[in-house]
Structure formats: C-alpha cells, structure tokens
Design a protein around this motif. Structure first.
Motif, PDB file in Angstrom:
ATOM      1  N   PRO A  37     -46.364 -24.868  12.623  1.00  0.00           N
ATOM      2  CA  PRO A  37     -46.737 -24.412  13.973  1.00  0.00           C
ATOM      3  C   PRO A  37     -47.483 -23.086  14.025  1.00  0.00           C
ATOM      4  O   PRO A  37     -48.369 -22.911  14.856  1.00  0.00           O
ATOM      5  N   ASN A  38     -47.145 -22.146  13.129  1.00  0.00           N
ATOM      6  CA  ASN A  38     -47.758 -20.827  13.236  1.00  0.00           C
ATOM      7  C   ASN A  38     -48.964 -20.650  12.316  1.00  0.00           C
ATOM      8  O   ASN A  38     -49.407 -19.540  12.058  1.00  0.00           O
ATOM      9  N   VAL A  39     -49.515 -21.769  11.799  1.00  0.00           N
ATOM     10  CA  VAL A  39     -50.709 -21.699  10.958  1.00  0.00           C
ATOM     11  C   VAL A  39     -51.907 -22.279  11.700  1.00  0.00           C
ATOM     12  O   VAL A  39     -51.829 -23.369  12.267  1.00  0.00           O
ATOM     13  N   GLU A  40     -53.003 -21.562  11.679  1.00  0.00           N
ATOM     14  CA  GLU A  40     -54.260 -22.015  12.282  1.00  0.00           C
ATOM     15  C   GLU A  40     -55.309 -22.161  11.178  1.00  0.00           C
ATOM     16  O   GLU A  40     -55.609 -21.197  10.469  1.00  0.00           O
ATOM     17  N   ILE A  41     -55.842 -23.368  11.012  1.00  0.00           N
ATOM     18  CA  ILE A  41     -56.908 -23.582  10.032  1.00  0.00           C
ATOM     19  C   ILE A  41     -58.231 -23.175  10.665  1.00  0.00           C
ATOM     20  O   ILE A  41     -58.708 -23.805  11.606  1.00  0.00           O
ATOM     21  N   VAL A  42     -58.818 -22.129  10.145  1.00  0.00           N
ATOM     22  CA  VAL A  42     -60.028 -21.551  10.729  1.00  0.00           C
ATOM     23  C   VAL A  42     -61.289 -22.112  10.090  1.00  0.00           C
ATOM     24  O   VAL A  42     -62.280 -22.386  10.778  1.00  0.00           O
ATOM     25  N   ALA A  43     -61.273 -22.285   8.761  1.00  0.00           N
ATOM     26  CA  ALA A  43     -62.514 -22.630   8.071  1.00  0.00           C
ATOM     27  C   ALA A  43     -62.245 -23.467   6.825  1.00  0.00           C
ATOM     28  O   ALA A  43     -61.157 -23.424   6.248  1.00  0.00           O
ATOM     29  N   LEU A  44     -63.274 -24.217   6.426  1.00  0.00           N
ATOM     30  CA  LEU A  44     -63.220 -25.081   5.247  1.00  0.00           C
ATOM     31  C   LEU A  44     -64.536 -24.942   4.500  1.00  0.00           C
ATOM     32  O   LEU A  44     -65.601 -24.894   5.116  1.00  0.00           O
TER      33      LEU A  44
END
Length: 287
Positions: A37-44
């Motif tokens: 829940p507290n992780v945001e995937i910003v970039a790949l």
C-alpha cells in the motif's frame, strides 16, 4: 532526501520506487510493489521498447525510459529495484547509491566478491539501504522454522544440507546466463545462493571457517541439459560456466554444511530444492 521509513501518524511515508529491467526480475518487482500500500511505482527503464511499453501499460507505470541513467536522474525517487543481467549490477547499483537512493538488487549481488565489496562500500558511504533479493528466507514456513530453531527445539544443529537440483534446466543457450564474463557462474551463483542464504539464515548467520568445493561442466559442454525453450534457440553456442557445483562448508559454531546445486544432471530431479537440518533434539526440512 527524507527518510522513507518514518512514521507519519499511523501510516508509513509513501516510498517512491523506480524499476530497472524488463525480464523476470523486473516484472516480479512490479507485481510485488503493486501489492504494498505505501509503495508508488514512479518509473520503469529497459532497452526493449515493446516490452517496456507493455509492462508500463500493464502495471500503470507513469514514466518509461529506455536508459537507466534517465530514470536515475529523476529527483522524486526514494529507491530502485535492479533486475538486469549480473554484469550490470555493480554499475547501476553504485550509480543509484551515489544518487542517494536505496537499492534492492536481484541475486547475485555481483559476479565476484571484489565487485560486491565495491557496491557495499558505496552503500556505506551513501548511508543507504542495500538489499539483495533473497526472498526464500522471507517465506512463511522459513520464518516459522526460524522461530522454532531460536526457541531451541532442534537443540544444537550440527549438520545441515542445502540443495537446488535440476535434471534439464540450463537456461538461455548462448545468452548471458551461460557466459561467465556476464553472469559470474552457473547454477551455484544462480540457484545455490538462494538455498545457501536460507540455511545460513536459519543457523543464525555463523561465520564460515573453511570451504572445499568442486564444479563440473560435463553436460553443458556436450550441449545437453538445456530447458525446452533454450533447446529451441539452439544449444551449440560456446558455454563456459558449470552445470553442477558442490561444497562442504565448516562453520565457526561447529556445524558442517553440504551444498549441492545443478542446472543439469543424469538423474530423476525436476526442480528440487530445500534445506535439511540435523539437530541434537530434532530434525527438520524446508523445501
């Protein structure tokens, strides 16, 4: 950069991550991060443009880059996950740490001990977390067994076995997996490190005193033992890693450990792995 593990009220601060790599390791990271829940995937980031677009769309990643340097240049990341071929681990990990980012790196950390030491030193200097993806020690059954051992219910563990054996499982004929310069080694550095980590964790991380080991390339040099997909791509490329490795390890606490790992054997193995512990009050197996 603010500390990402700091409590804010009853919630953890959002951790903003970038993922580097589009293969199994990269996609596994994307799947797992989406469940936290507290992780945001910003970039790949990754070189295969079609695969990059597919994963970006599938996992709803807002920012996609071909080059990992462009991902690391962002100023809104807290951590990166590295899932690329082994020979790239050190270069990318050190660059990320020097950017002030925490690093989660697929195993093995590096191709050699010397290369691994440079990564660790970069983490120490940057005062950032460096973690290797040894996920098997985090399994529920392993955690339960660890508590059982720590409570003394097996007594003194004096002998242990760790194994990961395959019959036909040499990956990627002609790929970086079977090139020592790119991978660092064969099944020992690919599979054996997992069960070695499991057993040393269960034993309380004892110091290693001596190691006697052997490696073999009997089948890989004959073009045998490749998995079906690898066979389709052809097994006639030059291979210079082992297909089986064994080690007998003496630990400072008096325990001895037998380690066995293979990609290919003339045996009935499928994809068999586990840890066996022999204690003065009991024994246990985890697989």
């Amino acid at each position: 950069m603010t500390e990402t593990r700091e409590n804010v009220g009853d919630q953890l601060t959002k951790i903003r991550v970038g993922v580097i790599g589009l293969g199994f390791g990269g996609e596994s990271a994307l799947k797992s991060f989406r469940q936290i829940p507290n992780v945001e995937i910003v970039a790949l980031a990754g070189l295969e443009e079609d695969r990059l677009a597919y994963l970006g769309k599938t996992y709803e990643v807002p920012h996609l880059y071909r080059e990992y340097q462009d991902l690391l240049a962002r100023d809104d990341l807290d951590a990166v996950s590295i899932g690329v071929p082994n020979h790239l681990h050190a270069t990318i990990a050190i660059a990320a740490l020097q950017r002030g980012l925490h690093v989660l790196c697929e195993k093995p950390l590096a191709r050699t001990a010397e290369e691994a030491e440079t990564i660790v030193q970069a983490a120490v200097e940057a005062k950032r977390v460096l973690q290797v993806v040894f996920n098997h020690r985090e399994r529920g059954d392993v955690q339960t067994l660890k508590r059982y051992i720590d409570e003394g219910k097996l007594g003194r563990i004096y002998y242990a076995k760790a194994y990961w054996m395959r019959r036909n499982g040499i990956p990627g004929a002609g790929s970086w997996f079977v090139s020592k310069a790119k991978s660092g080694g064969g099944p020992l550095i690919d599979l054996g490190v997992h069960v070695l980590d499991m057993v040393l964790y269960l034993l309380g991380e004892p110091e290693v005193v001596t190691v006697s080991a052997s490696t073999y390339d009997e089948l890989i040099q004959r073009g045998r033992g490749f998995d079906k997909e690898a066979t389709k791509s052809g097994a006639n490329h030059s291979q210079d890693v082992e297909d089986l490795a064994t080690a007998f390890i003496r630990l400072a606490n008096g325990t001895t450990l037998s380690l066995e790992t293979s990609w290919a054997t003339n045996s009935s193995y499928g994809d068999d792995y586990g840890v066996i512990l022999y204690g003065s009050e009991g024994g246990q197996r985890s697989r």
